[in-house]
Scaffold this motif. Sequence first.
Motif, PDB file in Angstrom:
ATOM      1  N   SER A   1       1.048  -1.159  -0.481  1.00 17.97           N
ATOM      2  CA  SER A   1       0.043   0.053   0.083  1.00 17.97           C
ATOM      3  C   SER A   1       0.652   1.331   0.373  1.00 17.97           C
TER       4      SER A   1
ATOM      5  N   THR B   1      -2.054   8.280   0.818  1.00 16.85           N
ATOM      6  CA  THR B   1      -3.567   8.036   0.260  1.00 16.85           C
ATOM      7  C   THR B   1      -4.208   9.858   0.363  1.00 16.85           C
TER       8      THR B   1
ATOM      9  N   GLU C   1       0.877   4.650  -4.204  1.00 17.00           N
ATOM     10  CA  GLU C   1       1.330   3.066  -4.485  1.00 17.00           C
ATOM     11  C   GLU C   1       2.651   3.060  -5.393  1.00 17.00           C
TER      12      GLU C   1
ATOM     13  N   ARG D   1     -10.990   2.821  -2.462  1.00 19.08           N
ATOM     14  CA  ARG D   1      -9.788   2.673  -1.637  1.00 19.08           C
ATOM     15  C   ARG D   1      -9.909   1.696  -0.589  1.00 19.08           C
ATOM     16  N   GLY D   2      -8.783   1.481  -0.514  1.00 17.85           N
ATOM     17  CA  GLY D   2      -8.343  -0.541   0.357  1.00 17.85           C
ATOM     18  C   GLY D   2      -8.327  -0.778  -1.036  1.00 17.85           C
ATOM     19  N   GLY D   3      -7.788  -0.996  -1.590  1.00 18.09           N
ATOM     20  CA  GLY D   3      -7.930  -1.233  -3.105  1.00 18.09           C
ATOM     21  C   GLY D   3      -6.828  -2.739  -3.216  1.00 18.09           C
ATOM     22  N   SER D   4      -5.401  -2.477  -1.960  1.00 13.42           N
ATOM     23  CA  SER D   4      -4.163  -3.423  -1.721  1.00 13.42           C
ATOM     24  C   SER D   4      -4.869  -4.374  -1.740  1.00 13.42           C
TER      25      SER D   4
END
Length: 456
Positions: free
Chosen positions: A37, A43, A125, A204-207
């Motif tokens: 991340s 972010t 990222e 969001r939080g996509g990692s």
Amino acid sequence: MIVMKFGGTSVESAGAIERVAGIVRSRLERHPVVVVSAMGKTTNKLLEIARTAISGKREEFLRLIHDLRAFHSREARLVVPLADRAELDRTLDDIFQELTELVKGLAVVGELTPRVTDAISSYGERLSSYIVTLAFRHFGLPAKHIDSRRVIVTDRRHTHASPHFEETYRRLNNVIAPLANDQVVVMGGFIGATEEGVTSTLGRGGSDFTAAIVGAGIGAEEIQIWTDVDGMLTADPTIFPGGHRVKTISFAEAAELAYFGAKVLHPATVVPAVEKNIPVLILNSRRPDVEGTRIVSERVPCANAVKSIACKRRITVVNIHSNSMLMAHGFLRRIFEIFERHETAVDMVSTSEVSVSLTIDNAERLDLIRAELERFSDVQLEPGQTIICLVGDNIRYTPGVAARIFGALGSVNARMISQGASLLNLSFVIDDADVRRTVAALHHEFFRDLDASVFE
Ligand code: ASP
Ligand code: MG
């Protein structure tokens, strides 16, 4: 091959990155592919820069960009070998120059489109994956940086893009899998690109989602999500400190927990892993020796009826009464259309002959929603409520669970009791003021004796 994903707190500083290098080194023989991340809260800071730019605050956005650069440069210099410092500085110059130009352009245009939002939020990222690669080399790991935008191909729904799985898997398999034989591939999570090569993000939080996609694409034997908690617990530690770690849980159970407040993992993110039957582990980068929680496709036999108690706090119950219309067809549709139009998700619903109760988490647009509902019904709101959700595949096979729950509740008033279609959860709403004693009582009732093969 395994995928190891490290979240923002796991790479938030030079010290954290050094810890990550140690964890990766101890698993080298399993051929890790590392997904990271953005560092810390980067972010959020990038999005703040974008907002500052469109409101025309030039000095402020330039200062924010400067601070972000100083932060990355400071932490990176502590973990990058002397010989690579010049390259580091040059690359940071290039990246921040590009970002500054983009943001200045945005300030002129004054309109933040989803596409530009993605372009800006991708820098977190892009930076972290590059810095972690150099740091890994510094710590003696054979690291290789791959720009995720080369391999994660998405549709054009910027800020919440979905991958084109077939093409993405093809590229991951062609590009990443061969490299992972003798190198540690490092990639940024969250980011991808459209077929035309325009930068996109997975939301969001996509990692975590990236980690699952990469795992599925390269046929990994395991996907490890490294975070800052020991795994899933039998209760939220901020509400009830005496919980136990759940060693193994099924994807279906984990998904129910995630919907109702346990923030460890969003269920949608692991779908690619479920489809390919790849176990997902939740692990703590501050305590790497703790076994964590293993999420698996199949059922997990367990002597306890319940595996975990989740809470979703500070929700609002919306009670909608109508004497004349309720049972008329189209009434529920009319209600839900209003919530839909205001992009407000409904978590729980219960109905009676003359009323509908539902719960929402995000009350931002509640005034507008209420005004529309009041055109055809009476509306009463109850803020400050909590959903309690007990999850366990055994709930459906164990008679008397409901009686035990309501016995344990004592004088606490429970409403909107519901059992989802999956039958592996039982949920209800209580007043938020009762949450601590309720969870403590339920925990005592269901986890007095523990199945040692599932809990620790
Ligand atoms: N950096 C992104 C975010 O903060 C993605 C992630 O961390 O998973 O949402
Ligand atoms: Mg996360």
